[in-house]
Design a protein around this motif. Structure first.
Motif, short mmCIF file in Angstrom:
data_model
loop_
_atom_site.label_atom_id
_atom_site.label_comp_id
_atom_site.label_asym_id
_atom_site.label_seq_id
_atom_site.Cartn_x
_atom_site.Cartn_y
_atom_site.Cartn_z
N ASP A 258 -46.66 -8.09 30.07
CA ASP A 258 -48.02 -8.04 30.61
C ASP A 258 -48.60 -9.44 30.81
OD1 ASP A 258 -47.86 -5.28 30.55
OD2 ASP A 258 -49.12 -5.05 28.76
N SER A 259 -48.33 -10.32 29.85
CA SER A 259 -48.83 -11.70 29.95
C SER A 259 -48.22 -12.41 31.14
CB SER A 259 -48.53 -12.47 28.66
OG SER A 259 -49.25 -11.92 27.58
N MET A 260 -46.90 -12.27 31.31
CA MET A 260 -46.24 -12.94 32.44
C MET A 260 -46.66 -12.33 33.77
SD MET A 260 -42.48 -13.98 31.02
CE MET A 260 -42.18 -12.61 29.91
N ALA A 261 -46.82 -11.01 33.80
CA ALA A 261 -47.28 -10.35 35.03
C ALA A 261 -48.68 -10.82 35.39
CB ALA A 261 -47.26 -8.83 34.86
N GLY A 262 -49.47 -11.21 34.38
CA GLY A 262 -50.81 -11.73 34.60
C GLY A 262 -50.85 -13.22 34.88
N PHE B 118 -38.20 -21.10 19.44
CA PHE B 118 -37.28 -20.30 20.24
C PHE B 118 -37.22 -20.83 21.66
CE2 PHE B 118 -36.42 -16.52 22.94
CZ PHE B 118 -35.13 -16.25 22.50
N GLY B 119 -38.37 -20.78 22.36
CA GLY B 119 -38.39 -21.30 23.72
C GLY B 119 -39.59 -20.80 24.49
N SER B 120 -39.63 -21.14 25.77
CA SER B 120 -40.75 -20.79 26.63
C SER B 120 -40.26 -20.09 27.88
CB SER B 120 -41.52 -22.04 27.06
OG SER B 120 -42.03 -22.71 25.95
N PHE B 121 -40.95 -19.03 28.25
CA PHE B 121 -40.74 -18.35 29.52
C PHE B 121 -41.80 -18.92 30.46
CE2 PHE B 121 -39.16 -15.53 26.26
CZ PHE B 121 -37.96 -15.09 26.77
N VAL B 122 -41.36 -19.65 31.47
CA VAL B 122 -42.28 -20.40 32.33
C VAL B 122 -42.24 -19.83 33.75
CG1 VAL B 122 -42.82 -22.69 33.26
CG2 VAL B 122 -41.87 -22.47 30.96
N LEU B 123 -43.43 -19.57 34.31
CA LEU B 123 -43.55 -19.06 35.67
C LEU B 123 -43.68 -20.22 36.64
CD1 LEU B 123 -46.11 -16.23 34.94
CD2 LEU B 123 -43.67 -15.96 35.30
N ARG B 124 -43.01 -20.11 37.78
CA ARG B 124 -43.12 -21.12 38.84
C ARG B 124 -43.33 -20.42 40.16
NH1 ARG B 124 -38.01 -24.17 39.43
NH2 ARG B 124 -39.07 -24.83 41.31
N ASP B 125 -44.23 -20.96 40.95
CA ASP B 125 -44.43 -20.44 42.30
C ASP B 125 -43.61 -21.29 43.25
OD1 ASP B 125 -46.26 -18.30 41.80
OD2 ASP B 125 -47.82 -19.78 41.44
N LYS B 126 -42.71 -20.65 43.98
CA LYS B 126 -41.88 -21.36 44.95
C LYS B 126 -42.45 -21.13 46.34
CE LYS B 126 -37.43 -21.75 42.86
NZ LYS B 126 -36.01 -21.57 43.14
N ILE C 161 -36.71 -18.30 53.49
CA ILE C 161 -36.78 -17.66 52.17
C ILE C 161 -38.26 -17.51 51.85
CG2 ILE C 161 -36.22 -17.87 49.72
CD1 ILE C 161 -33.82 -19.62 50.57
N THR C 162 -38.68 -16.29 51.60
CA THR C 162 -40.11 -16.01 51.41
C THR C 162 -40.62 -16.67 50.13
OG1 THR C 162 -39.55 -13.96 50.27
CG2 THR C 162 -40.01 -13.80 52.62
N PRO C 163 -41.93 -16.98 50.09
CA PRO C 163 -42.50 -17.54 48.86
C PRO C 163 -42.39 -16.51 47.75
CG PRO C 163 -44.20 -17.29 50.57
CD PRO C 163 -42.91 -16.79 51.13
N ARG C 164 -42.21 -16.98 46.54
CA ARG C 164 -42.07 -16.05 45.42
C ARG C 164 -42.41 -16.72 44.12
NH1 ARG C 164 -36.41 -14.29 46.51
NH2 ARG C 164 -37.04 -14.93 48.55
N ARG C 165 -42.67 -15.91 43.13
CA ARG C 165 -42.89 -16.40 41.76
C ARG C 165 -41.62 -16.09 40.98
NH1 ARG C 165 -48.32 -15.06 38.92
NH2 ARG C 165 -48.80 -17.06 39.85
N VAL C 166 -41.11 -17.10 40.30
CA VAL C 166 -39.90 -16.92 39.50
C VAL C 166 -40.20 -17.28 38.05
CG1 VAL C 166 -38.33 -17.37 41.42
CG2 VAL C 166 -39.07 -19.26 39.97
#
Length: 99
Positions: free
Chosen positions: A41-45, A54-62, A78-83
């Motif tokens: 839910d946090s990442m979707a937001g 442990f580590g970090s899950f990091v969102l990037r907008d391409k 290649i369409t824009p996307r969030r990875v």
């Protein structure tokens, strides 16, 4: 020497909680599901998720960019996307290097 590895599952995590904390199997699985749901839910937001040690899950907008079909060489947009990427903490990297 590299060794064959299995896969850690939700059930494995729940079993570990069951053994260590004494929660019932159902309560343990609910706890695992709750943690994973909160992370999702946090990442979707749009939030990154950091778990210290442990580590970090990091969102990037391409942005949109031009790619190439490797078989034909044809350029395609290649369409824009969030990875999402995972960056292991130094502590985790060190522990993996030792094993």
């Amino acid at each position: 020497m590299m060794r064959s590895v299995g896969t850690l599952t939700r059930a494995d995590l729940a079993e570990a909680i069951n053994r260590k904390m004494g929660l019932s199997r159902a309560e343990s699985l609910d706890l695992v599901e709750s943690i994973l749901a909160k992370m999702c839910d946090s990442m979707a937001g749009g939030e990154n998720v950091k778990i210290s040690g442990f580590g970090s899950f990091v969102l990037r907008d391409k942005k949109e960019r031009i790619g190439r079909n490797p078989k034909t060489g044809v350029e395609v947009p290649i369409t824009p996307r969030r990875v999402m990427t995972f960056r292991a903490s130094q502590k985790l990297k060190d522990r993996i290097a030792e094993s």
